[in-house]
Enzyme design. Structure first.
Site, PDB file in Angstrom:
ATOM      1  N   ASP A 181       0.861  -1.182   0.000  1.00  0.00           N
ATOM      2  CA  ASP A 181       0.000   0.000   0.000  1.00  0.00           C
ATOM      3  C   ASP A 181       0.900   1.236   0.000  1.00  0.00           C
ATOM      4  O   ASP A 181       2.124   1.152  -0.197  1.00  0.00           O
ATOM      5  CB  ASP A 181      -1.011  -0.029   1.167  1.00  0.00           C
ATOM      6  CG  ASP A 181      -0.403   0.333   2.517  1.00  0.00           C
ATOM      7  OD1 ASP A 181       0.841   0.477   2.619  1.00  0.00           O
ATOM      8  OD2 ASP A 181      -1.172   0.481   3.494  1.00  0.00           O
ATOM      9  N   CYS A 188       3.185  -2.705   4.176  1.00  0.00           N
ATOM     10  CA  CYS A 188       2.345  -1.542   4.479  1.00  0.00           C
ATOM     11  C   CYS A 188       3.163  -0.671   5.439  1.00  0.00           C
ATOM     12  O   CYS A 188       4.374  -0.879   5.574  1.00  0.00           O
ATOM     13  CB  CYS A 188       0.964  -1.926   5.007  1.00  0.00           C
ATOM     14  SG  CYS A 188       0.914  -2.681   6.637  1.00  0.00           S
ATOM     15  N   GLY A 189       2.550   0.293   6.089  1.00  0.00           N
ATOM     16  CA  GLY A 189       3.320   1.193   6.939  1.00  0.00           C
ATOM     17  C   GLY A 189       4.056   0.455   8.044  1.00  0.00           C
ATOM     18  O   GLY A 189       5.257   0.651   8.262  1.00  0.00           O
ATOM     19  N   THR A 190       3.334  -0.414   8.732  1.00  0.00           N
ATOM     20  CA  THR A 190       3.925  -1.197   9.821  1.00  0.00           C
ATOM     21  C   THR A 190       4.135  -2.658   9.449  1.00  0.00           C
ATOM     22  O   THR A 190       4.827  -3.382  10.178  1.00  0.00           O
ATOM     23  CB  THR A 190       2.987  -1.188  11.042  1.00  0.00           C
ATOM     24  OG1 THR A 190       1.719  -1.739  10.617  1.00  0.00           O
ATOM     25  CG2 THR A 190       2.778   0.216  11.582  1.00  0.00           C
ATOM     26  N   GLY A 210      -1.172  -4.404   9.475  1.00  0.00           N
ATOM     27  CA  GLY A 210      -2.533  -4.493   8.916  1.00  0.00           C
ATOM     28  C   GLY A 210      -2.602  -5.445   7.738  1.00  0.00           C
ATOM     29  O   GLY A 210      -3.529  -6.279   7.637  1.00  0.00           O
ATOM     30  N   HIS A 229      10.123 -23.198  11.219  1.00  0.00           N
ATOM     31  CA  HIS A 229       9.095 -23.792  12.084  1.00  0.00           C
ATOM     32  C   HIS A 229       7.674 -23.560  11.584  1.00  0.00           C
ATOM     33  O   HIS A 229       6.806 -24.392  11.837  1.00  0.00           O
ATOM     34  CB  HIS A 229       9.214 -23.226  13.507  1.00  0.00           C
ATOM     35  CG  HIS A 229      10.403 -23.747  14.250  1.00  0.00           C
ATOM     36  ND1 HIS A 229      10.603 -23.536  15.596  1.00  0.00           N
ATOM     37  CD2 HIS A 229      11.474 -24.482  13.832  1.00  0.00           C
ATOM     38  CE1 HIS A 229      11.743 -24.109  15.975  1.00  0.00           C
ATOM     39  NE2 HIS A 229      12.291 -24.682  14.920  1.00  0.00           N
ATOM     40  N   ASN A 230       7.422 -22.427  10.938  1.00  0.00           N
ATOM     41  CA  ASN A 230       6.036 -22.080  10.568  1.00  0.00           C
ATOM     42  C   ASN A 230       5.750 -22.271   9.086  1.00  0.00           C
ATOM     43  O   ASN A 230       4.587 -22.172   8.676  1.00  0.00           O
ATOM     44  CB  ASN A 230       5.718 -20.627  10.952  1.00  0.00           C
ATOM     45  CG  ASN A 230       6.127 -20.297  12.377  1.00  0.00           C
ATOM     46  OD1 ASN A 230       6.915 -19.381  12.610  1.00  0.00           O
ATOM     47  ND2 ASN A 230       5.613 -21.050  13.349  1.00  0.00           N
ATOM     48  N   ARG A 244       7.459   1.903   7.103  1.00  0.00           N
ATOM     49  CA  ARG A 244       7.734   3.045   7.966  1.00  0.00           C
ATOM     50  C   ARG A 244       8.460   2.636   9.245  1.00  0.00           C
ATOM     51  O   ARG A 244       8.726   3.493  10.104  1.00  0.00           O
ATOM     52  CB  ARG A 244       6.418   3.740   8.330  1.00  0.00           C
ATOM     53  CG  ARG A 244       5.731   4.359   7.117  1.00  0.00           C
ATOM     54  CD  ARG A 244       4.347   4.899   7.456  1.00  0.00           C
ATOM     55  NE  ARG A 244       3.686   5.441   6.274  1.00  0.00           N
ATOM     56  CZ  ARG A 244       2.368   5.502   6.095  1.00  0.00           C
ATOM     57  NH1 ARG A 244       1.544   5.037   7.029  1.00  0.00           N
ATOM     58  NH2 ARG A 244       1.862   5.999   4.991  1.00  0.00           N
ATOM     59  N   ARG A 266       7.901 -32.493  13.641  1.00  0.00           N
ATOM     60  CA  ARG A 266       6.879 -32.022  14.566  1.00  0.00           C
ATOM     61  C   ARG A 266       6.316 -30.659  14.126  1.00  0.00           C
ATOM     62  O   ARG A 266       5.181 -30.319  14.448  1.00  0.00           O
ATOM     63  CB  ARG A 266       7.417 -31.949  15.993  1.00  0.00           C
ATOM     64  CG  ARG A 266       8.478 -30.905  16.235  1.00  0.00           C
ATOM     65  CD  ARG A 266       9.030 -30.997  17.656  1.00  0.00           C
ATOM     66  NE  ARG A 266       9.963 -29.930  17.966  1.00  0.00           N
ATOM     67  CZ  ARG A 266      11.249 -29.916  17.583  1.00  0.00           C
ATOM     68  NH1 ARG A 266      11.728 -30.913  16.866  1.00  0.00           N
ATOM     69  NH2 ARG A 266      12.035 -28.910  17.910  1.00  0.00           N
ATOM     70  N   HIS A 267       7.120 -29.906  13.379  1.00  0.00           N
ATOM     71  CA  HIS A 267       6.643 -28.599  12.911  1.00  0.00           C
ATOM     72  C   HIS A 267       5.595 -28.759  11.816  1.00  0.00           C
ATOM     73  O   HIS A 267       4.670 -27.953  11.720  1.00  0.00           O
ATOM     74  CB  HIS A 267       7.820 -27.745  12.440  1.00  0.00           C
ATOM     75  CG  HIS A 267       8.843 -27.549  13.518  1.00  0.00           C
ATOM     76  ND1 HIS A 267       8.562 -26.842  14.667  1.00  0.00           N
ATOM     77  CD2 HIS A 267      10.105 -28.018  13.647  1.00  0.00           C
ATOM     78  CE1 HIS A 267       9.626 -26.864  15.458  1.00  0.00           C
ATOM     79  NE2 HIS A 267      10.567 -27.572  14.867  1.00  0.00           N
ATOM     80  N   ARG A 300       2.322 -29.310  13.517  1.00  0.00           N
ATOM     81  CA  ARG A 300       1.783 -28.051  14.056  1.00  0.00           C
ATOM     82  C   ARG A 300       1.248 -27.153  12.946  1.00  0.00           C
ATOM     83  O   ARG A 300       0.197 -26.511  13.099  1.00  0.00           O
ATOM     84  CB  ARG A 300       2.868 -27.327  14.866  1.00  0.00           C
ATOM     85  CG  ARG A 300       3.223 -28.111  16.127  1.00  0.00           C
ATOM     86  CD  ARG A 300       4.539 -27.700  16.731  1.00  0.00           C
ATOM     87  NE  ARG A 300       4.872 -28.591  17.852  1.00  0.00           N
ATOM     88  CZ  ARG A 300       6.066 -28.633  18.432  1.00  0.00           C
ATOM     89  NH1 ARG A 300       7.035 -27.855  18.010  1.00  0.00           N
ATOM     90  NH2 ARG A 300       6.277 -29.452  19.438  1.00  0.00           N
TER      91      ARG A 300
HETATM   92  C1  RB5 Z   1      -1.861   3.341   5.928  1.00  0.00           C
HETATM   93  O1  RB5 Z   1      -1.755   4.680   6.278  1.00  0.00           O
HETATM   94  C2  RB5 Z   1      -1.439   2.460   7.098  1.00  0.00           C
HETATM   95  O2  RB5 Z   1      -2.471   2.381   8.019  1.00  0.00           O
HETATM   96  C3  RB5 Z   1      -1.041   1.101   6.614  1.00  0.00           C
HETATM   97  O3  RB5 Z   1       0.027   1.234   5.708  1.00  0.00           O
HETATM   98  C4  RB5 Z   1      -0.567   0.106   7.634  1.00  0.00           C
HETATM   99  O4  RB5 Z   1       0.452   0.623   8.432  1.00  0.00           O
HETATM  100  C5  RB5 Z   1      -1.593  -0.566   8.424  1.00  0.00           C
HETATM  101  O5  RB5 Z   1      -1.354  -1.478   9.226  1.00  0.00           O
END
Ligand code: RB5
Length: 147
Positions: free
Chosen positions: A8, A65-67, A70, A98-99, A109, A132-133, A136
């Site tokens: 995004d 995305c930013g973090t 989401g 493992h996953n 960001r 075992r993984h 799971r």
């Molecule tokens: C968009 O501004 C921001 O909310 C999105 O990139 C993200 O960080 C959401 O988790």
């Protein structure tokens, strides 16, 4: 590896850097955008990229995305997806070993480009340990039909 990338507005610059690094290493990368600052809703990008991963039987999708949070939550709502939100190399290795994650999610960001690349490399260079993984992981996937 065949790798699909999508982002995004919070992650597209990091996506471009990671795509360049992947291509330098010889990976085949399908870019599903964004490539500019327009406002979209990250669940839509998660759905689009994850559907392509499953339909095209790609090896991995990387979502930004930013973090990274989401778009990861959204990806994990899609049947067949095991998405891992990553911010360090140890977790990246474990997410494969493992996953057996098939999607990794990074924050444009929150991560510098070199750290993000070292995370991607750590994931790609690790191998699923099975045993075992696998039991799971099978139980994780069985939750899709139960709830
Ligand atoms: C968009 O501004 C921001 O909310 C999105 O990139 C993200 O960080 C959401 O988790």
């Amino acid at each position: 590896m065949k790798i699909i990338v999508g982002a995004d507005q919070g992650g597209f610059e990091l996506k471009a850097f990671i795509q360049m690094k992947l291509e330098e290493k010889g990976h085949k990368v399908k870019n599903m955008g964004l490539d500019e600052t327009i406002s979209i809703d990250y669940p839509d990008k998660a759905e689009e990229v994850c559907q392509a991963l499953l339909e095209e039987k790609a090896d991995l999708a990387i979502l930004f995305c930013g973090t990274g949070i989401g778009i990861c939550i959204a990806a994990n709502k899609i049947q067949g997806i095991r998405a891992a939100h990553l911010s360090d190399e140890y977790s990246a290795r474990m997410a494969k070993k493992h996953n057996d994650a098939n999607v990794i999610c990074l924050g444009g960001r929150t991560l510098g480009p070199e750290l993000a690349w070292s995370i991607v490399e750590a994931f790609i260079n690790a191998e699923f340990e099975g045993g075992r993984h696998l039991r799971r992981v099978d139980k994780i996937m069985a939750l899709e039909g139960k709830n």
